[in-house]
Design an enzyme around this catalytic site. Structure first.
Site, PDB file in Angstrom:
ATOM      1  N   CYS A 121       0.240  -9.432  -8.771  1.00 27.93           N
ATOM      2  CA  CYS A 121       1.653  -9.745  -9.010  1.00 27.93           C
ATOM      3  C   CYS A 121       1.889 -11.160  -9.534  1.00 27.93           C
ATOM      4  CB  CYS A 121       2.460  -9.547  -7.720  1.00 27.93           C
ATOM      5  SG  CYS A 121       2.530  -7.838  -7.169  1.00 27.93           S
ATOM      6  N   HIS A 260       8.357 -14.404  -7.140  1.00 28.82           N
ATOM      7  CA  HIS A 260       8.063 -12.984  -7.295  1.00 28.82           C
ATOM      8  C   HIS A 260       9.126 -12.193  -6.536  1.00 28.82           C
ATOM      9  CE1 HIS A 260       6.270  -9.127  -7.347  1.00 28.82           C
ATOM     10  NE2 HIS A 260       5.667  -9.198  -6.193  1.00 28.82           N
ATOM     11  N   ASN A 290      10.993  -4.434  -7.255  1.00 26.94           N
ATOM     12  CA  ASN A 290       9.713  -5.131  -7.423  1.00 26.94           C
ATOM     13  C   ASN A 290       9.027  -4.558  -8.658  1.00 26.94           C
ATOM     14  OD1 ASN A 290       6.991  -5.906  -7.282  1.00 26.94           O
ATOM     15  ND2 ASN A 290       6.964  -5.921  -5.069  1.00 26.94           N
TER      16      ASN A 290
END
Length: 333
Positions: A121, A260, A290
């Site tokens: 990520c 993030h 996400n």
């Protein structure tokens, strides 16, 4: 902060772009699909809507759409980009590397240098650091960094903890060395592999395959949310403090914080435990979910295109990722 901190790697963001699949999935739709009462999915996930690609959609074409969007926004000649970095968690396929697929789908000319960077990520943060080094070493003049993930392809709908939070998307940043008034101040990357099994897709490499043994579930995303959140929460505050110290900055110096977009709990942790004010925090989670590696550059695009990156005022990229990996980077826009 009396004076802007010195940059260690001059770098200028010329343009950003993004792309989304056409299929918007509202949480109310998931309530009906999963047989839940109205409002259940939004309350549990913190998301109003996300975007999911169709089963036949191309990840590389979505990535190329984000790259082409960035070129269009700044009216840049595709031939002026001499390196394409593809920074994502999940590959288009095992071989060849994904950047080749994106290059073929994009407006960049054949022959453009390209390679992949994968730190799950936080891939975009590491790609930005690599780009800074290559630009300042004179190897390239202009670099496009693209992230795209189709998280919906790996959703296990039997596992609500992870199934409800993911969305698909792509984003791009095009950078060059600039005149030294902007650039990377400092970066920090740490991996704690004792948490490696808390967040994984087991198939796709040599570990699980038809010869070594494989099951359909190995292609799906598996997450022990409580354990990974507990591990990340125990590490992130000290990591954040050390990154600021390495950057010779204090929290109050940061004009923009781009995390993030992992979950509503992780973003609330940024606010409450790390003390990041809403005025600085870039939060697109409620409308995107996400987006895995595309989350950070998508949030960067939101900040860049809305004027929330301020020249001479430090900004921060930060996130946690499977591995367990923590990554952060401070920079002057």
């Amino acid at each position: 902060m009396k004076n802007p901190p010195a940059v260690s790697l001059p770098l200028k963001i010329l343009s950003t772009g993004h792309a989304l699949p056409p299929n918007r999935v509202d949480s109310s739709e998931l309530d009906r699909r999963l047989g839940r009462r109205p409002g259940y999915v939004e309350k549990r996930s913190g998301i109003a809507c996300r975007y999911h690609a169709s089963a036949d959609a191309s990840q590389s074409e979505l990535a190329a759409a984000a790259l082409n969007d960035a070129l269009r926004r700044a009216d840049l000649d595709p031939a002026s980009v001499d390196l394409l970095l593809y920074a994502s968690a999940i590959a288009v396929q095992a071989l060849p590397f994904s950047a080749a697929h994106v290059l073929r789908a994009s407006r960049l000319p054949a022959g453009t240098a390209a390679f992949d960077i994968n730190a799950s990520c936080v891939s975009f943060i590491q790609a930005l650091q690599v780009a800074g080094g290559l630009l300042n070493g004179g190897a390239y003049r202009r670099i496009a960094i693209v992230s795209a993930d189709l998280a919906s392809r790996g959703i296990d709908w039997a596992d609500e903890e992870s199934a409800l939070i993911f969305g698909d998307g792509a984003a791009c940043a095009i950078v060059e060395r600039g005149d030294g008034s902007s650039g990377i101040i400092a970066g920090l990357l740490e991996t704690y592999p004792e948490g490696i099994e808390y967040c994984e897709i087991r198939a796709g490499g040599t570990r699980r395959n038809p010869r070594a043994g494989i099951a359909d579930s190995d292609f799906l995303f598996h997450m022990d949310g409580r354990r990974i959140f507990r591990q990340a929460s125990a590490l992130i505050e000290d990591f954040f403090r050390r990154l600021l110290a390495r950057s010779a900055l204090q929290l109050a110096d940061l004009a923009t914080v781009i995390p993030h977009q992992a979950s509503h709990l992780s973003l609330e942790h940024m606010r409450r435990r790390l003390g990041v004010p809403n005025s600085a925090l870039i939060d697109i989670y409620r409308e995107r979910g996400n987006q895995v590696a595309a989350s950070i550059p998508s949030a960067l695009h939101a900040a860049f295109s809305s004027g929330r990156l301020i020249a001479g005022r430090p900004a921060l990229l930060i996130g946690t990722a499977a591995g367990l990996t923590l990554s952060g980077l401070t920079f002057l826009p």
